[in-house]
Design an enzyme around this catalytic site. Structure first.
Site, PDB file in Angstrom:
ATOM      1  N   ARG A  29       0.806  -1.232   0.000  1.00 38.28           N
ATOM      2  CA  ARG A  29       0.000   0.000   0.000  1.00 38.28           C
ATOM      3  C   ARG A  29       0.834   1.274   0.000  1.00 38.28           C
ATOM      4  O   ARG A  29       0.539   2.206  -0.738  1.00 38.28           O
ATOM      5  CB  ARG A  29      -0.943   0.016   1.215  1.00 38.28           C
ATOM      6  CG  ARG A  29      -2.206  -0.775   1.007  1.00 38.28           C
ATOM      7  CD  ARG A  29      -2.676  -1.353   2.312  1.00 38.28           C
ATOM      8  NE  ARG A  29      -1.744  -2.388   2.708  1.00 38.28           N
ATOM      9  CZ  ARG A  29      -1.907  -3.671   2.392  1.00 38.28           C
ATOM     10  NH1 ARG A  29      -2.960  -4.061   1.765  1.00 38.28           N
ATOM     11  NH2 ARG A  29      -1.004  -4.560   2.736  1.00 38.28           N
ATOM     12  N   THR A  30       1.846   1.342   0.838  1.00 36.75           N
ATOM     13  CA  THR A  30       2.549   2.620   0.964  1.00 36.75           C
ATOM     14  C   THR A  30       3.211   2.993  -0.363  1.00 36.75           C
ATOM     15  O   THR A  30       3.035   4.095  -0.875  1.00 36.75           O
ATOM     16  CB  THR A  30       3.587   2.559   2.099  1.00 36.75           C
ATOM     17  OG1 THR A  30       2.914   2.170   3.297  1.00 36.75           O
ATOM     18  CG2 THR A  30       4.247   3.915   2.313  1.00 36.75           C
ATOM     19  N   LYS A  66      25.457  -4.636  -3.141  1.00 35.43           N
ATOM     20  CA  LYS A  66      26.903  -4.357  -3.175  1.00 35.43           C
ATOM     21  C   LYS A  66      27.414  -3.619  -1.947  1.00 35.43           C
ATOM     22  O   LYS A  66      28.579  -3.230  -1.881  1.00 35.43           O
ATOM     23  CB  LYS A  66      27.227  -3.520  -4.423  1.00 35.43           C
ATOM     24  CG  LYS A  66      26.803  -4.187  -5.715  1.00 35.43           C
ATOM     25  CD  LYS A  66      27.187  -3.338  -6.915  1.00 35.43           C
ATOM     26  CE  LYS A  66      26.681  -3.998  -8.193  1.00 35.43           C
ATOM     27  NZ  LYS A  66      27.019  -3.201  -9.383  1.00 35.43           N
ATOM     28  N   ARG A 123      11.547   3.862   2.511  1.00 35.51           N
ATOM     29  CA  ARG A 123      11.240   2.945   3.620  1.00 35.51           C
ATOM     30  C   ARG A 123      12.489   2.146   3.921  1.00 35.51           C
ATOM     31  O   ARG A 123      13.143   1.632   2.995  1.00 35.51           O
ATOM     32  CB  ARG A 123      10.103   2.000   3.242  1.00 35.51           C
ATOM     33  CG  ARG A 123       9.949   0.856   4.223  1.00 35.51           C
ATOM     34  CD  ARG A 123       8.709   0.062   4.005  1.00 35.51           C
ATOM     35  NE  ARG A 123       7.523   0.825   4.390  1.00 35.51           N
ATOM     36  CZ  ARG A 123       6.290   0.321   4.445  1.00 35.51           C
ATOM     37  NH1 ARG A 123       6.082  -0.939   4.120  1.00 35.51           N
ATOM     38  NH2 ARG A 123       5.269   1.073   4.818  1.00 35.51           N
ATOM     39  N   HIS A 168       6.012   6.133  11.087  1.00 37.54           N
ATOM     40  CA  HIS A 168       5.403   6.000   9.762  1.00 37.54           C
ATOM     41  C   HIS A 168       4.437   7.188   9.614  1.00 37.54           C
ATOM     42  O   HIS A 168       3.219   7.024   9.688  1.00 37.54           O
ATOM     43  CB  HIS A 168       4.675   4.662   9.679  1.00 37.54           C
ATOM     44  CG  HIS A 168       4.281   4.222   8.302  1.00 37.54           C
ATOM     45  ND1 HIS A 168       4.311   5.070   7.202  1.00 37.54           N
ATOM     46  CD2 HIS A 168       3.839   3.018   7.842  1.00 37.54           C
ATOM     47  CE1 HIS A 168       3.902   4.379   6.133  1.00 37.54           C
ATOM     48  NE2 HIS A 168       3.619   3.144   6.499  1.00 37.54           N
TER      49      HIS A 168
END
Ligand code: NCD
Length: 304
Positions: free
Chosen positions: A54-55, A84, A105, A133
């Site tokens: 969703r986000t 890496k 995120r 959040h």
């Protein structure tokens, strides 16, 4: 309101700013349907070092509805940071040359703040560890206001994993700007950190703690259920002790007030039975759409 540049923590916003974001979001309801070209010249980079449905997709949908463009990665393993060992600082110093705003995120607490320190373009925190959040909290506040017509005067239950759940940390702090009563409902091991409870109380919020799901849903206007955050438990045996403990199914439904609403940031595991999805109180999929609306508002206010 002062210009909104980054959105790292709900702490960065006062009530006036939150209310303004919610007002701009209400205006986005019609823009989202007609679409606009307001951000036509802008590029949004999405850097997701943790899973998301969703986000990330609602940020992308929001940007596309405003006419902007998007690039990024949904899985750190495909980037140099994951594959890496590139540092977050170098990743940010690279991506800032490709885009006008970064939505990130990351599994570490504090990561969004670090990214903002290195970035010459705005950073939006789309979830940092178990800490915060902020856009989820804003869309939760927007959902409450849209569905209940107000926030002041309500009794709200935050339920489930209050220890590791970042959404309830941000939402609890966001709610402290309002005249609300908060019930914190969690198994003993997953209670909200005392520091956050103290902050809520200092802000004048009446807070009660319960550890029983029945008490959590009785006599409240809003039930905000959350998933137990399995991936954040240092020891999976601890998770096994609490899983399935907090659940709303058909057996609990008679305790819900007719005018109550049930919200959940999603994804759910088993804490909300799909048997209750048809109930008028079940609003979590309406809440999903509000994520697009709210994120349109935030993008417009930062980039517009
Ligand atoms: C939440 C998250 O990532 O913190 N999901 C979301 O953004 N809607 C909640 C969760 O993962 O349980």
């Amino acid at each position: 309101m002062g210009e909104l540049r980054n959105l790292i923590s709900i702490h960065d916003l006062d009530r006036e700013q939150i209310d303004e974001i919610l007002d701009v979001a209400a205006k986005m309801e019609s823009v989202s349907v007609k679409r606009s070209k307001d951000l036509e010249s802008k590029i949004m980079a999405v850097l997701f070092f943790e899973p998301s449905t969703r986000t990330r997709l609602s940020f992308e949908s929001a940007m596309l509805r405003l006419g902007g463009s998007i690039l990024g990665f949904a899985e750190a393993g495909t980037s140099s940071a994951g594959g890496k060992g590139e540092t977050l600082a170098d990743t940010i110093r690279t991506v800032e040359r490709y885009a006008d705003i970064i939505v990130m995120r990351h599994p570490l607490d504090g990561s969004a703040r670090v990214a903002a320190e290195f970035s010459s373009i705005p950073i939006i925190n789309a979830g940092s560890g178990s800490e915060e959040h902020p856009t989820q909290a804003l869309l939760d506040l927007y959902s409450i206001k849209k569905l209940k017509g107000k926030i002041d005067g309500l009794t709200i239950s935050l339920c489930g994993d209050l220890k590791y759940g970042r959404t309830v940390h941000s939402l609890g702090m966001g709610l402290s700007h309002y005249d609300v009563k908060i019930k914190l409902a969690a198994p003993q091991q997953l209670r909200m950190k005392p520091a956050i409870i103290d902050e809520m109380k200092k802000a004048g919020v009446e807070v009660v703690q319960v550890d029983d799901v029945k008490e959590a849903i009785q006599d409240v206007d809003v039930i905000y259920m959350t998933r137990i955050q399995k991936e954040r438990f240092p020891d999976v045996r601890e998770y096994d002790k609490v899983k399935g403990r907090f659940r709303i199914g058909t057996e609990q439904v008679e305790l819900l007030r007719d005018d109550a609403i049930v919200l959940h940031p999603l994804p759910r595991v088993d804490e909300l039975s799909s048997n209750i999805d048809h109930l008028p109180q079940a609003k979590y999929f309406d809440q999903v759409y509000n994520g697009v609306i709210l994120r349109m508002a935030v993008l417009k206010m930062i980039l517009g």
